[in-house]
Design a protein around this motif. Structure first.
Motif, mmCIF file in Angstrom:
data_model
loop_
_atom_site.group_PDB
_atom_site.id
_atom_site.type_symbol
_atom_site.label_atom_id
_atom_site.label_comp_id
_atom_site.label_asym_id
_atom_site.label_seq_id
_atom_site.Cartn_x
_atom_site.Cartn_y
_atom_site.Cartn_z
ATOM 1 N N THR A 81 0.818 -1.215 0.000
ATOM 2 C CA THR A 81 0.000 0.000 0.000
ATOM 3 C C THR A 81 0.854 1.269 0.000
ATOM 4 N N VAL A 82 2.049 1.179 0.575
ATOM 5 C CA VAL A 82 2.981 2.314 0.585
ATOM 6 C C VAL A 82 4.288 1.813 -0.028
ATOM 7 N N SER A 83 4.683 2.384 -1.139
ATOM 8 C CA SER A 83 5.834 1.874 -1.894
ATOM 9 C C SER A 83 7.140 2.036 -1.115
ATOM 10 N N ALA A 84 8.093 1.166 -1.461
ATOM 11 C CA ALA A 84 9.417 1.232 -0.844
ATOM 12 C C ALA A 84 10.085 2.570 -1.143
ATOM 13 N N ALA A 85 9.836 3.093 -2.342
ATOM 14 C CA ALA A 85 10.422 4.384 -2.715
ATOM 15 C C ALA A 85 9.887 5.496 -1.818
ATOM 16 N N GLU A 86 8.589 5.441 -1.519
ATOM 17 C CA GLU A 86 7.994 6.458 -0.659
ATOM 18 C C GLU A 86 8.533 6.365 0.755
ATOM 19 N N LEU A 87 8.733 5.144 1.223
ATOM 20 C CA LEU A 87 9.309 4.965 2.546
ATOM 21 C C LEU A 87 10.765 5.412 2.576
ATOM 22 N N GLY A 88 11.481 5.118 1.492
ATOM 23 C CA GLY A 88 12.886 5.504 1.417
ATOM 24 C C GLY A 88 13.089 7.002 1.506
ATOM 25 N N ALA A 89 12.106 7.760 1.043
ATOM 26 C CA ALA A 89 12.210 9.215 1.101
ATOM 27 C C ALA A 89 12.192 9.723 2.544
ATOM 28 N N HIS A 90 11.738 8.865 3.465
ATOM 29 C CA HIS A 90 11.661 9.254 4.876
ATOM 30 C C HIS A 90 12.654 8.460 5.733
ATOM 31 N N TRP A 91 13.728 7.979 5.147
ATOM 32 C CA TRP A 91 14.675 7.128 5.884
ATOM 33 C C TRP A 91 15.256 7.849 7.108
ATOM 34 N N ALA A 92 15.408 9.174 7.022
ATOM 35 C CA ALA A 92 15.995 9.918 8.139
ATOM 36 C C ALA A 92 15.117 9.841 9.388
ATOM 37 N N ILE A 93 13.801 9.760 9.196
ATOM 38 C CA ILE A 93 12.886 9.646 10.334
ATOM 39 C C ILE A 93 13.112 8.323 11.058
ATOM 40 N N VAL A 94 13.244 7.256 10.287
ATOM 41 C CA VAL A 94 13.477 5.929 10.870
ATOM 42 C C VAL A 94 14.778 5.910 11.655
ATOM 43 N N VAL A 95 15.836 6.471 11.069
ATOM 44 C CA VAL A 95 17.139 6.505 11.741
ATOM 45 C C VAL A 95 17.064 7.336 13.017
ATOM 46 N N ASN A 96 16.375 8.476 12.942
ATOM 47 C CA ASN A 96 16.225 9.362 14.091
ATOM 48 C C ASN A 96 15.567 8.633 15.268
ATOM 49 N N LEU A 97 14.451 7.960 15.004
ATOM 50 C CA LEU A 97 13.741 7.257 16.076
ATOM 51 C C LEU A 97 14.506 6.038 16.576
ATOM 52 N N LEU A 98 15.158 5.328 15.655
ATOM 53 C CA LEU A 98 15.933 4.152 16.062
ATOM 54 C C LEU A 98 17.109 4.518 16.967
ATOM 55 N N ALA A 99 17.649 5.712 16.788
ATOM 56 C CA ALA A 99 18.763 6.143 17.628
ATOM 57 C C ALA A 99 18.376 6.127 19.107
ATOM 58 N N GLY A 100 17.108 6.347 19.395
ATOM 59 C CA GLY A 100 16.640 6.264 20.773
ATOM 60 C C GLY A 100 15.984 4.945 21.112
ATOM 61 N N SER A 101 15.208 4.392 20.172
ATOM 62 C CA SER A 101 14.399 3.216 20.491
ATOM 63 C C SER A 101 15.234 1.963 20.736
ATOM 64 N N LEU A 102 16.354 1.819 20.038
ATOM 65 C CA LEU A 102 17.191 0.628 20.244
ATOM 66 C C LEU A 102 17.767 0.615 21.660
ATOM 67 N N LEU A 103 18.226 1.773 22.116
ATOM 68 C CA LEU A 103 18.730 1.875 23.486
ATOM 69 C C LEU A 103 17.594 1.662 24.485
ATOM 70 N N GLY A 104 16.437 2.253 24.191
ATOM 71 C CA GLY A 104 15.297 2.106 25.076
ATOM 72 C C GLY A 104 14.826 0.669 25.191
ATOM 73 N N ALA A 105 14.849 -0.059 24.074
ATOM 74 C CA ALA A 105 14.410 -1.459 24.084
ATOM 75 C C ALA A 105 15.330 -2.304 24.966
ATOM 76 N N TRP A 106 16.635 -2.097 24.844
ATOM 77 C CA TRP A 106 17.584 -2.867 25.659
ATOM 78 C C TRP A 106 17.399 -2.519 27.135
ATOM 79 N N ALA A 107 17.278 -1.228 27.425
ATOM 80 C CA ALA A 107 17.119 -0.797 28.811
ATOM 81 C C ALA A 107 15.800 -1.296 29.390
ATOM 82 N N GLY A 108 14.716 -1.192 28.626
ATOM 83 C CA GLY A 108 13.415 -1.633 29.110
ATOM 84 C C GLY A 108 13.384 -3.119 29.419
ATOM 85 N N ALA A 109 13.961 -3.924 28.527
ATOM 86 C CA ALA A 109 13.999 -5.371 28.759
ATOM 87 C C ALA A 109 14.862 -5.697 29.975
ATOM 88 N N ALA A 110 15.970 -4.977 30.131
ATOM 89 C CA ALA A 110 16.836 -5.211 31.290
ATOM 90 C C ALA A 110 16.108 -4.865 32.582
#
Length: 273
Positions: A81-110
């Motif tokens: 429903t949403v093309s890979a090209a359209e998602l690729g145009a927003h790659w910076a948003i994914v990287v921005n959120l992952l910069a916090g969420s990956l650390l948060g996931a490890w900390a939360g599970a711990a």
């Protein structure tokens, strides 16, 4: 005899975990989530604890495993429903959120693995109240995008990502309930695209939390309940597909308050568990 992993009488638990009941519970969760465009893992958690008798941490680990499979299954459908090209145009948003969420996931599970069981029940109850509030705010109220300077927006994305990673890890959910409104508010992205971007953030975030949980002795609950997990996943996927077809059939002003009430009632029961 009380089983140390699940915290229940294992014979009573086995009676409750019959395949038809397990599939039906999974389907109900998927249906509820699918009707509002989410995975429904927040509704699965209280069922794992209240209906099927798992202790808090074991229920979280099972919920995380099921949520992970549901997200992987949902990705191809979202890409249709949403093309890979359209998602690729927003790659910076994914990287921005992952910069916090990956650390948060490890900390939360711990943190979850170190909490006393009674404390974890209370934390889960509080988080479910928060999920109910997020559900209402996201699906009923109209909130416009925030006009923030670039640097402030980036910092807010990292902080929000960390918090979402913590919550998703502790509850064993994908976090779409929080990611989608965060993406639309901070980055002014249309909701349909935000839903697909949330999956791209959720998947690696869940894998990190899953890896951290795998180091805890309670992770054995997956091996001991593989059939149960498989049946409930099948039910969840079936229900989600049906719920997707029924998306919008029941108006959000009717459905969302009912689902929020379900979460609030579940929160009260968890707090008293």
């Amino acid at each position: 005899m009380v089983d140390e992993v699940t915290g229940t009488d294992e014979r009573a638990a086995r009676r409750a975990r019959s395949a038809p009941l397990t599939f039906a519970a999974g389907a109900a969760v998927g249906l509820l989530g699918g009707m509002i465009g989410l995975g429904g893992a927040e509704f699965r958690l209280p069922l794992l604890i209240g209906l099927f008798g798992f202790a808090a941490l074991s229920a979280v680990i099972l919920n995380k495993a099921m949520s992970l499979i549901v997200v992987i299954t949902a990705l191809p459908a979202r890409l249709a429903t949403v093309s890979a090209a359209e998602l690729g145009a927003h790659w910076a948003i994914v990287v921005n959120l992952l910069a916090g969420s990956l650390l948060g996931a490890w900390a939360g599970a711990a943190w979850a693995t170190r909490m006393r069981t009674a404390t974890l029940y209370r934390v889960l109850a509080v988080l479910m109240v928060g999920m109910a509030a997020a559900l209402v705010l996201t699906h009923i109220t109209a909130v416009g995008a925030l006009d923030l300077p670039g640097g402030v927006r980036t910092g807010a994305g990292v902080i929000a990502g960390f918090g979402i990673g913590v919550v998703a890890a502790i509850m064993g959910v994908a976090g779409g309930e929080l990611l989608i409104p965060t993406i639309t508010l901070l980055f002014a992205v249309e909701v349909k695209v935000a839903g697909s971007l949330s999956l791209l953030v959720s998947l690696p975030t869940m894998l990190v939390a899953f890896a951290r949980y795998s180091r805890d002795q309670s992770f054995v609950v997956l091996r001991n309940n593989l059939r149960f997990t498989t049946v409930m996943i099948a039910g969840s996927i079936t229900g989600a597909l049906l719920g997707g077809l029924l998306l919008g059939v029941i108006p959000n002003v009717v459905l969302v308050p009912v689902l929020a009430a379900v979460l609030l009632i579940s929160a009260v029961k968890l707090a008293r568990h």
